[in-house]
Design a protein around this motif. Sequence first.
Motif, PDB file in Angstrom:
ATOM      1  N   MET A   1       0.848  -1.183   0.000  1.00 38.71           N
ATOM      2  CA  MET A   1       0.000   0.000   0.000  1.00 38.71           C
ATOM      3  C   MET A   1       0.889   1.239   0.000  1.00 38.71           C
ATOM      4  N   ALA A   2       0.662   2.115  -0.912  1.00 39.82           N
ATOM      5  CA  ALA A   2       1.428   3.361  -1.008  1.00 39.82           C
ATOM      6  C   ALA A   2       1.035   4.304   0.120  1.00 39.82           C
ATOM      7  N   ASP A   3       1.978   5.162   0.505  1.00 39.49           N
ATOM      8  CA  ASP A   3       1.701   6.118   1.586  1.00 39.49           C
ATOM      9  C   ASP A   3       0.457   6.954   1.313  1.00 39.49           C
ATOM     10  N   LYS A   4       0.244   7.324   0.044  1.00 36.59           N
ATOM     11  CA  LYS A   4      -0.915   8.167  -0.268  1.00 36.59           C
ATOM     12  C   LYS A   4      -2.224   7.435  -0.009  1.00 36.59           C
ATOM     13  N   ASP A   5      -2.200   6.094  -0.026  1.00 36.02           N
ATOM     14  CA  ASP A   5      -3.396   5.310   0.269  1.00 36.02           C
ATOM     15  C   ASP A   5      -3.737   5.334   1.758  1.00 36.02           C
ATOM     16  N   LEU A   6      -2.823   5.814   2.563  1.00 38.91           N
ATOM     17  CA  LEU A   6      -3.027   5.869   4.011  1.00 38.91           C
ATOM     18  C   LEU A   6      -3.693   7.159   4.473  1.00 38.91           C
ATOM     19  N   LYS A   7      -3.895   8.102   3.572  1.00 40.17           N
ATOM     20  CA  LYS A   7      -4.394   9.419   3.968  1.00 40.17           C
ATOM     21  C   LYS A   7      -5.683   9.340   4.789  1.00 40.17           C
ATOM     22  N   PHE A   8      -6.696   8.715   4.252  1.00 41.51           N
ATOM     23  CA  PHE A   8      -7.990   8.695   4.953  1.00 41.51           C
ATOM     24  C   PHE A   8      -8.008   7.726   6.133  1.00 41.51           C
ATOM     25  N   PRO A   9      -7.421   6.535   6.015  1.00 38.72           N
ATOM     26  CA  PRO A   9      -7.359   5.682   7.208  1.00 38.72           C
ATOM     27  C   PRO A   9      -6.593   6.346   8.357  1.00 38.72           C
ATOM     28  N   GLN A  10      -5.521   7.069   8.024  1.00 39.83           N
ATOM     29  CA  GLN A  10      -4.752   7.760   9.049  1.00 39.83           C
ATOM     30  C   GLN A  10      -5.583   8.871   9.706  1.00 39.83           C
ATOM     31  N   LEU A  11      -6.294   9.629   8.894  1.00 36.98           N
ATOM     32  CA  LEU A  11      -7.179  10.668   9.428  1.00 36.98           C
ATOM     33  C   LEU A  11      -8.257  10.043  10.307  1.00 36.98           C
ATOM     34  N   PHE A  12      -8.833   8.941   9.847  1.00 32.25           N
ATOM     35  CA  PHE A  12      -9.850   8.233  10.623  1.00 32.25           C
ATOM     36  C   PHE A  12      -9.286   7.781  11.970  1.00 32.25           C
ATOM     37  N   LEU A  13      -8.073   7.276  11.970  1.00 31.51           N
ATOM     38  CA  LEU A  13      -7.424   6.849  13.207  1.00 31.51           C
ATOM     39  C   LEU A  13      -7.213   8.028  14.148  1.00 31.51           C
ATOM     40  N   ARG A  14      -6.722   9.137  13.632  1.00 30.96           N
ATOM     41  CA  ARG A  14      -6.545  10.340  14.460  1.00 30.96           C
ATOM     42  C   ARG A  14      -7.857  10.771  15.090  1.00 30.96           C
ATOM     43  N   LEU A  15      -8.905  10.802  14.266  1.00 31.23           N
ATOM     44  CA  LEU A  15     -10.205  11.281  14.759  1.00 31.23           C
ATOM     45  C   LEU A  15     -10.832  10.319  15.756  1.00 31.23           C
ATOM     46  N   THR A  16     -10.731   9.023  15.502  1.00 25.77           N
ATOM     47  CA  THR A  16     -11.358   8.067  16.429  1.00 25.77           C
ATOM     48  C   THR A  16     -10.643   8.028  17.776  1.00 25.77           C
ATOM     49  N   ILE A  17      -9.320   8.097  17.774  1.00 27.49           N
ATOM     50  CA  ILE A  17      -8.593   8.168  19.046  1.00 27.49           C
ATOM     51  C   ILE A  17      -9.025   9.429  19.797  1.00 27.49           C
ATOM     52  N   SER A  18      -9.104  10.540  19.081  1.00 31.15           N
ATOM     53  CA  SER A  18      -9.474  11.819  19.696  1.00 31.15           C
ATOM     54  C   SER A  18     -10.888  11.814  20.257  1.00 31.15           C
ATOM     55  N   VAL A  19     -11.822  11.378  19.454  1.00 30.00           N
ATOM     56  CA  VAL A  19     -13.227  11.384  19.894  1.00 30.00           C
ATOM     57  C   VAL A  19     -13.430  10.435  21.078  1.00 30.00           C
ATOM     58  N   THR A  20     -12.760   9.303  21.052  1.00 28.42           N
ATOM     59  CA  THR A  20     -12.874   8.350  22.157  1.00 28.42           C
ATOM     60  C   THR A  20     -12.355   8.963  23.457  1.00 28.42           C
ATOM     61  N   MET A  21     -11.208   9.606  23.381  1.00 28.48           N
ATOM     62  CA  MET A  21     -10.638  10.216  24.587  1.00 28.48           C
ATOM     63  C   MET A  21     -11.493  11.396  25.073  1.00 28.48           C
ATOM     64  N   LEU A  22     -11.959  12.217  24.149  1.00 27.59           N
ATOM     65  CA  LEU A  22     -12.802  13.351  24.541  1.00 27.59           C
ATOM     66  C   LEU A  22     -14.151  12.890  25.094  1.00 27.59           C
ATOM     67  N   SER A  23     -14.642  11.761  24.628  1.00 24.47           N
ATOM     68  CA  SER A  23     -15.883  11.206  25.159  1.00 24.47           C
ATOM     69  C   SER A  23     -15.727  10.834  26.635  1.00 24.47           C
ATOM     70  N   ALA A  24     -14.562  10.281  26.975  1.00 23.52           N
ATOM     71  CA  ALA A  24     -14.306   9.941  28.379  1.00 23.52           C
ATOM     72  C   ALA A  24     -14.272  11.199  29.248  1.00 23.52           C
ATOM     73  N   VAL A  25     -13.709  12.266  28.717  1.00 18.23           N
ATOM     74  CA  VAL A  25     -13.693  13.540  29.453  1.00 18.23           C
ATOM     75  C   VAL A  25     -15.117  14.070  29.603  1.00 18.23           C
ATOM     76  N   ALA A  26     -15.875  14.017  28.533  1.00 15.78           N
ATOM     77  CA  ALA A  26     -17.268  14.481  28.584  1.00 15.78           C
ATOM     78  C   ALA A  26     -18.061  13.706  29.637  1.00 15.78           C
ATOM     79  N   ASP A  27     -17.788  12.422  29.742  1.00 14.46           N
ATOM     80  CA  ASP A  27     -18.474  11.573  30.717  1.00 14.46           C
ATOM     81  C   ASP A  27     -18.224  12.053  32.141  1.00 14.46           C
ATOM     82  N   ARG A  28     -16.987  12.368  32.465  1.00 13.03           N
ATOM     83  CA  ARG A  28     -16.682  12.757  33.845  1.00 13.03           C
ATOM     84  C   ARG A  28     -17.246  14.127  34.205  1.00 13.03           C
TER      85      ARG A  28
END
Length: 143
Positions: A1-28
């Motif tokens: 897989m070429a690096d350019k093919d990683l653009k959207f999966p990488q963005l998705f990974l950044r966003l899902t890690i972020s949203v998951t962590m922020l959700s835990a903060v929102a919970d508290r």
Amino acid sequence: MADKDLKFPQLFLRLTISVTMLSAVADRFGFWGENSAWGNWENFEKYTQQLTFFLPEILSTFSAYTATFLEILFPLMLIFGFKTKIAAFGAGFLLLVFALSMSIALGIKAPLDYSVWVGSAAAFLLAIQKEYYFSIDTLIKKS
């Protein structure tokens, strides 16, 4: 897989890690209402004391504040793609400490049920990427 093919999966990974962590903060802070794990800061502090039973109470309370600060800082950095490598390593280590603490205090099932190990591994995978697409890092690098 070429690096350019990683653009959207990488963005998705950044966003899902972020949203998951922020959700835990929102919970508290009680933003999830009836669907909360903690529902308020007091319950989160008690939970933190349970996970950090080996620390004096003052350090346990300090760790609750520190974890919350970092659980806001790292996701925001990841969302914007600012100092992404640092934020990803920070999130990975923070989640690793959380997973280890949960495992010691509550048993291995708790961090598995909440996918804390997976979140930590995902953050470390993100941290070793060569380039961060759709990010401030890339804009700074190009200028």
